[in-house]
Design an enzyme around this catalytic site. Structure first.
Site, PDB file in Angstrom:
ATOM      1  N   GLU A  39      59.115  47.353  34.498  1.00  0.00           N
ATOM      2  CA  GLU A  39      59.376  48.554  33.700  1.00  0.00           C
ATOM      3  C   GLU A  39      59.737  48.238  32.248  1.00  0.00           C
ATOM      4  OE1 GLU A  39      58.949  51.608  34.371  1.00  0.00           O
ATOM      5  OE2 GLU A  39      58.745  51.696  36.535  1.00  0.00           O
ATOM      6  N   GLU A  52      61.798  33.445  52.870  1.00  0.00           N
ATOM      7  CA  GLU A  52      63.139  33.424  52.288  1.00  0.00           C
ATOM      8  C   GLU A  52      63.986  32.254  52.765  1.00  0.00           C
ATOM      9  OE1 GLU A  52      66.111  36.058  54.923  1.00  0.00           O
ATOM     10  OE2 GLU A  52      64.691  37.235  53.749  1.00  0.00           O
TER      11      GLU A  52
END
Length: 304
Positions: free
Chosen positions: A85, A116
């Site tokens: 953004e 992960e």
């Protein structure tokens, strides 16, 4: 189950939701809404810690560094979202704020099982970016002990970067690995262990704060106007026009004319209108003051 899991708030059972499967839909929603109200207060207690991350980011980015988010699962997706953004909102180079997610691009759309758990892989993926002393690397992990994320911040520290973390447990493993830990405990989830819920909300709100306050510190706003917006579509072109009008009090026609002459750059258009300058003069003025509109139009800073 290890002792860390036993102690982790994010893995605890919420007494308020123990009968979750027996509740009517509206009561489920009320319960979730009530629990979500805990998030802002939990964040409020950690504002000084968040401010330290922002101040480090402003300093680092001002020196040519980057803000790098790294997380797995929901945490990683939120980091990528916040980074993505920044270019349209603040006209930043896409390399200035970067989001890394365990498992790579595929993990944005579907879970990559086991990604992960690989600390070495986390270090390798950060090292591809060649981190340095002006970079700020923020590890995002609800539990505060995700191996891939811990691997990232350890590699960042070895490279001399400033390290920070955002997690939702106290005394988290990652907190002891970084320079600037942020620990926000919003209590156990309505759905036990589902950290896409309150923990995800915590991280989204904190990321909003980090990126927005950093950009304010870099002079990418004028008042509360996003004067560095990139007018890359019709909505943003209309926003740029509204911003110029709001910042200067000029008419719609004058804003359109100034933006056209400024190549769509709202900052330049604002300085043009407020100081009666040409686009070339306004660009030069902004360059003199590091692109900060407030300083550019302040009479006390104008050259005699």
């Amino acid at each position: 189950m290890d002792s860390l899991t036993n102690l982790a708030t994010t893995e605890g059972r919420n007494p308020a939701s123990e009968e979750l499967d027996q509740l009517p839909t509206l009561d489920v929603l009320r319960l979730m809404n009530d629990e979500d109200h805990r998030v802002p207060d939990a964040i409020a207690s950690q504002l000084p810690a968040i401010a330290a991350v922002v101040e480090a980011a402003v300093k680092g980015l001002s020196a040519g560094g980057r803000l790098i988010y790294a997380g797995a699962g929901t945490s990683g997706r939120l980091g990528v979202l916040d980074a993505a953004e920044c270019p349209p909102t603040f006209s930043t180079n896409p390399t200035m704020v970067v989001g890394l997610i365990a498992g790579g691009q595929q993990a944005m759309f579907q879970a990559v099982e086991g990604a992960e758990d690989d600390a070495d892989r986390g270090a390798e993926e950060l090292n591809v970016l060649q981190p340095g002393p002006h970079d700020v690397v923020v590890g995002l992990a609800a539990s505060g002990r995700t191996p891939w994320v811990v691997g990232v911040v350890r590699a960042a520290k070895r490279a001399g970067a400033v390290t920070a973390s955002v997690c939702c447990n106290h005394r988290a493993v990652i907190s002891s690995e970084v320079d600037l830990p942020v620990e926000i405990d919003a209590g156990p989830e309505v759905l036990t262990g589902s950290t896409r819920l309150k923990a995800g909300t915590v991280q989204k709100l904190v990321l909003n704060m980090i990126s927005t306050a950093t950009m304010v510190g870099l002079g990418k706003t004028y008042g509360n106007l996003m004067v560095d917006v990139s007018p890359s579509n019709e909505k943003l072109r209309q926003r740029a026009m509204s911003i110029v009008m709001a910042a200067t009090g000029c008419s719609c026609d004058d804003a359109i004319t100034a933006l056209h002459e400024a190549g769509g750059h709202a900052k330049t258009a604002i300085v043009m209108v407020l100081l009666g300058m040409t686009a070339t003069q306004a660009r030069a003025r902004l360059a003199e003051v590091g692109g900060v509109v407030r300083v550019a139009v302040d009479e006390n800073h104008l050259r005699l």
